[in-house]
Design an enzyme around this catalytic site. Sequence first.
Site, PDB file in Angstrom:
ATOM      1  N   HIS A   1     -12.063  -1.615  -7.329  1.00  0.00           N
ATOM      2  CA  HIS A   1     -11.549  -2.810  -7.843  1.00  0.00           C
ATOM      3  C   HIS A   1     -11.373  -3.682  -6.741  1.00  0.00           C
ATOM      4  CE1 HIS A   1      -9.239  -5.390 -10.815  1.00  0.00           C
ATOM      5  NE2 HIS A   1      -8.842  -5.725  -9.630  1.00  0.00           N
TER       6      HIS A   1
ATOM      7  N   HIS B   1      -6.798  -5.872   1.853  1.00  0.00           N
ATOM      8  CA  HIS B   1      -5.779  -5.380   2.749  1.00  0.00           C
ATOM      9  C   HIS B   1      -5.008  -6.512   3.754  1.00  0.00           C
ATOM     10  CE1 HIS B   1      -6.832  -1.077   2.215  1.00  0.00           C
ATOM     11  NE2 HIS B   1      -7.794  -1.638   1.816  1.00  0.00           N
TER      12      HIS B   1
ATOM     13  N   ASP C   1       0.932  -1.100   0.077  1.00  0.00           N
ATOM     14  CA  ASP C   1       0.004  -0.157   0.082  1.00  0.00           C
ATOM     15  C   ASP C   1       0.741   1.320  -0.120  1.00  0.00           C
ATOM     16  OD1 ASP C   1      -3.188   0.446   0.978  1.00  0.00           O
ATOM     17  OD2 ASP C   1      -1.937   2.351   1.179  1.00  0.00           O
TER      18      ASP C   1
ATOM     19  N   HIS D   1     -10.267  -5.853  -3.612  1.00  0.00           N
ATOM     20  CA  HIS D   1      -8.921  -6.013  -2.913  1.00  0.00           C
ATOM     21  C   HIS D   1      -9.030  -6.242  -1.562  1.00  0.00           C
ATOM     22  CE1 HIS D   1      -9.780  -1.793  -2.740  1.00  0.00           C
ATOM     23  NE2 HIS D   1      -9.153  -1.686  -1.342  1.00  0.00           N
TER      24      HIS D   1
ATOM     25  N   ASN E   1     -12.853  -3.464   2.077  1.00  0.00           N
ATOM     26  CA  ASN E   1     -13.763  -2.330   2.254  1.00  0.00           C
ATOM     27  C   ASN E   1     -14.768  -2.442   1.269  1.00  0.00           C
ATOM     28  OD1 ASN E   1     -12.680  -0.898   4.525  1.00  0.00           O
ATOM     29  ND2 ASN E   1     -11.066  -0.040   3.343  1.00  0.00           N
TER      30      ASN E   1
HETATM   31  P1  5GP Z   1      -9.908   1.212   0.133  1.00  0.00           P
HETATM   32  O1  5GP Z   1     -10.189   1.284  -1.239  1.00  0.00           O
HETATM   33  O2  5GP Z   1      -9.780  -0.332   0.414  1.00  0.00           O
HETATM   34  O3  5GP Z   1     -10.447   1.979   1.089  1.00  0.00           O
HETATM   35  O4  5GP Z   1      -8.274   1.562   0.119  1.00  0.00           O
HETATM   36  C1  5GP Z   1      -7.491   1.643  -1.074  1.00  0.00           C
HETATM   37  C2  5GP Z   1      -5.952   1.562  -0.541  1.00  0.00           C
HETATM   38  O5  5GP Z   1      -5.326   1.691  -1.863  1.00  0.00           O
HETATM   39  C3  5GP Z   1      -5.561   2.806   0.480  1.00  0.00           C
HETATM   40  O6  5GP Z   1      -5.308   2.105   1.545  1.00  0.00           O
HETATM   41  C4  5GP Z   1      -4.473   3.489  -0.316  1.00  0.00           C
HETATM   42  O7  5GP Z   1      -3.593   4.088   0.334  1.00  0.00           O
HETATM   43  C5  5GP Z   1      -4.356   2.384  -1.511  1.00  0.00           C
HETATM   44  N1  5GP Z   1      -3.919   3.081  -2.874  1.00  0.00           N
HETATM   45  C6  5GP Z   1      -4.343   4.123  -3.367  1.00  0.00           C
HETATM   46  N2  5GP Z   1      -3.657   4.533  -4.530  1.00  0.00           N
HETATM   47  C7  5GP Z   1      -2.561   3.744  -4.478  1.00  0.00           C
HETATM   48  C8  5GP Z   1      -1.446   3.632  -5.446  1.00  0.00           C
HETATM   49  O8  5GP Z   1      -1.389   4.216  -6.517  1.00  0.00           O
HETATM   50  N3  5GP Z   1      -0.616   2.828  -5.150  1.00  0.00           N
HETATM   51  C9  5GP Z   1      -0.552   1.807  -4.006  1.00  0.00           C
HETATM   52  N4  5GP Z   1       0.369   0.936  -3.987  1.00  0.00           N
HETATM   53  N5  5GP Z   1      -1.561   2.027  -3.162  1.00  0.00           N
HETATM   54  C10 5GP Z   1      -2.645   2.903  -3.413  1.00  0.00           C
END
Ligand code: 5GP
Length: 114
Positions: free
Chosen positions: A101, A105, A32, A103, A90
Site C-alpha cells: 500500500h 517513510h 513505524d 507509503h 520502497n
Molecule cells: P516497506 O513496505 O516500505 O518496505 O516497509 C513497511 C514498513 O511498515 C516497515 O518499516 C515496517 O516496520 C512497518 N510496519 C509493518 N507492519 C506494521 C504495523 O502493523 N504497524 C506499523 N505501525 N508499522 C508496520
Amino acid sequence: MYDKNNVFYKIMQNEIPSKKIYEDENVLAFYDINPMYKVHALVISKKLCTDFDDFINSATAKETADFFKSVSKVAEILDVKNSGYRILSNIGENANQIVKHFHVHILGGEKLRD
Ligand code: 5GP
C-alpha cells in the site's frame, strides 16, 4: 493489483491499532512499528494504490500535490525540519517493499546513515 488484505489498509480502517500522528480525508500518518531511527514515521495515501508508481499514475495533480504537502506537514509535526530528515518510498521486490500500500517513510531525529 491492489489487495485489501494488507496491514496498512487495516490500519486505515482502524482494524489494527497504530500510533497516529496526523490524519485528514486523504492521508494518514503513524509511527513505524519497528523504527530504524529516533524518528520513523509512515505517511500513507488513502487512495488504494500498491506503490509510488501506481499512485503517481492514478492520482490527479491536486491529489499528488496534496499528498506530498501532507508529508511536509507531518515532518513539521515531528519537528525534524530544522535538523533535516529523509523521505523514501520502497517500490517492489528489489527495494524490499513489504507492505503493498503506497507509503512514504519519514526518517530523522538523529544523523542518518548513508
Ligand atoms: P516497506 O513496505 O516500505 O518496505 O516497509 C513497511 C514498513 O511498515 C516497515 O518499516 C515496517 O516496520 C512497518 N510496519 C509493518 N507492519 C506494521 C504495523 O502493523 N504497524 C506499523 N505501525 N508499522 C508496520
